[in-house]
Enzyme design. Structure first.
Site, PDB file in Angstrom:
ATOM      1  N   PRO A  34       0.806  -1.219   0.000  1.00  0.00           N
ATOM      2  CA  PRO A  34       0.000   0.000   0.000  1.00  0.00           C
ATOM      3  C   PRO A  34       0.842   1.274   0.000  1.00  0.00           C
ATOM      4  CG  PRO A  34      -0.646  -1.510   1.771  1.00  0.00           C
ATOM      5  CD  PRO A  34       0.663  -1.950   1.233  1.00  0.00           C
ATOM      6  N   GLU A  35       0.796   1.966  -1.111  1.00  0.00           N
ATOM      7  CA  GLU A  35       1.353   3.313  -1.206  1.00  0.00           C
ATOM      8  C   GLU A  35       0.184   4.212  -1.611  1.00  0.00           C
ATOM      9  OE1 GLU A  35       4.938   3.286  -3.601  1.00  0.00           O
ATOM     10  OE2 GLU A  35       5.417   1.256  -2.955  1.00  0.00           O
ATOM     11  N   HIS A  73      -5.629 -13.185  10.109  1.00  0.00           N
ATOM     12  CA  HIS A  73      -5.022 -11.889  10.409  1.00  0.00           C
ATOM     13  C   HIS A  73      -6.015 -10.746  10.327  1.00  0.00           C
ATOM     14  CE1 HIS A  73      -1.316 -14.100  10.270  1.00  0.00           C
ATOM     15  NE2 HIS A  73      -1.578 -14.475   9.044  1.00  0.00           N
ATOM     16  N   ARG A  84       1.536  -8.714   8.865  1.00  0.00           N
ATOM     17  CA  ARG A  84       2.816  -8.313   9.465  1.00  0.00           C
ATOM     18  C   ARG A  84       2.669  -7.215  10.507  1.00  0.00           C
ATOM     19  NH1 ARG A  84       6.342  -8.490   3.847  1.00  0.00           N
ATOM     20  NH2 ARG A  84       5.192 -10.282   3.085  1.00  0.00           N
ATOM     21  N   ARG A 110      20.464  19.685  -0.588  1.00  0.00           N
ATOM     22  CA  ARG A 110      20.381  18.357   0.016  1.00  0.00           C
ATOM     23  C   ARG A 110      21.418  17.446  -0.610  1.00  0.00           C
ATOM     24  NH1 ARG A 110      15.443  18.469   3.021  1.00  0.00           N
ATOM     25  NH2 ARG A 110      16.137  16.468   3.807  1.00  0.00           N
TER      26      ARG A 110
END
Length: 276
Positions: A2-3, A94, A113, A155
């Site tokens: 999931p993004e 789960h 997880r 950066r």
DNA sequence: ACCTCCCTGGCC
DNA sequence: GGCCAGGGAGGT
């Protein structure tokens, strides 16, 4: 995993059902899912009996706004998914949190997880939490090229880890960061502050289409099927990925074998010919 | 700005 | 039977 596209696809599936629904019961089977909630009992207490007003998203965080200034926050971590089910539907392994709604539906948080979490926050808790330090949403709040340039200037870190930094830009994860850099033609190890204005323009131009493509296919379900849409279907973006997971396979643009390296403990895939 | 930890199914 | 995947928090 999931993004932003997966979380947004999940949001779009759930929003029509959740909006206006009343939470009738909450069942937490794994206490660890509440580790971001200072007092775990607050999660059930604050949700039960309240109506959901809207379902929003910032980066990878889902936020259901409820009556009484309560925000039900869900983060899917790396193996989490939300299922929308009838209460009688058989339960998969789960299933760690179940939120029952009126209208005879349940939202089930399945997360093998357990890197994901849920919480019910009041406004001051929301303001003090990590969500308040998120950068602009990569899909809905992407800064203009000049804005990106200003935030990258000076950066020394490599550009890929910068794209994964949720405080810089919220929503990209390991898959879409690689895809964005491929589309932009930028090597993942390039120092972020060393990108030319033209390269930053390419980066800016790549982010929207890469995320929109993923979203249009319902997100990326990898072989382990950890991520699925709320109705149980797999996202179909995997076969459209340009570089992620394609080590040794020909670059879709030039045919050069895709390379893989570990950068800051994250698998990184890129084409050394197309990306400089 | 870097490192370590958390967790478990799946794979070698 | 051991290792890998990895988002985010916490620590140095």
């Amino acid at each position: 995993m999931p993004e932003l596209p997966e979380v947004e696809a999940t949001r779009r599936h759930l929003a029509p059902v959740l909006t206006g629904a009343v939470v009738t019961a909450v069942d937490v089977r794994r206490e660890r899912m509440l580790r971001r909630q200072p007092r775990p009992a607050d999660f059930s207490d604050r949700l039960a009996g309240r109506r959901v007003e809207s379902l929003d998203r910032h980066g990878k965080f889902l936020m259901a706004r409820l009556e009484g200034d309560v925000t039900w926050v869900t983060h899917l971590g790396m193996s989490g998914r939300l299922r929308l089910c009838a209460p009688t539907a058989s339960e998969e392994a789960h299933t760690n949190v179940v939120v029952a709604l009126d209208r005879g539906r349940e939202v089930r948080f399945v997360d093998p997880r357990t890197f994901g979490f849920v919480a019910a926050f009041l406004p001051d808790e929301l303001a003090a939490g990590s969500m308040a330090r998120l950068g602009p949403d990569a899909l809905t709040g992407l800064p203009a090229p000049a804005g990106l340039a200003g935030r990258l200037a000076g950066r020394t870190a490599a550009i890929k880890p910068m794209l994964l930094d949720q405080g810089f830009l919220a929503g990209l994860g390991n898959i879409y960061a690689d895809e964005v850099l491929f589309r932009a033609g930028i090597a993942p190890t390039r120092p972020a502050g060393g990108l030319s204005p033209a390269e930053i323009a390419s980066l800016h131009a790549a982010i929207g289409p890469v995320l929109a493509d993923g979203l249009a296919h319902g997100g990326t379900s990898l072989g382990d099927l950890a991520y699925l849409l709320p109705d149980g279907r797999a996202g179909e973006h995997l076969e459209h990925l340009a570089v992620y997971g394609r080590e040794g396979e020909p670059c879709r643009r030039c045919g050069t074998p895709v390379r893989r390296a570990v950068l800051r403990a994250r698998s990184t895939f890129w084409c050394e010919r197309c990306q400089r």
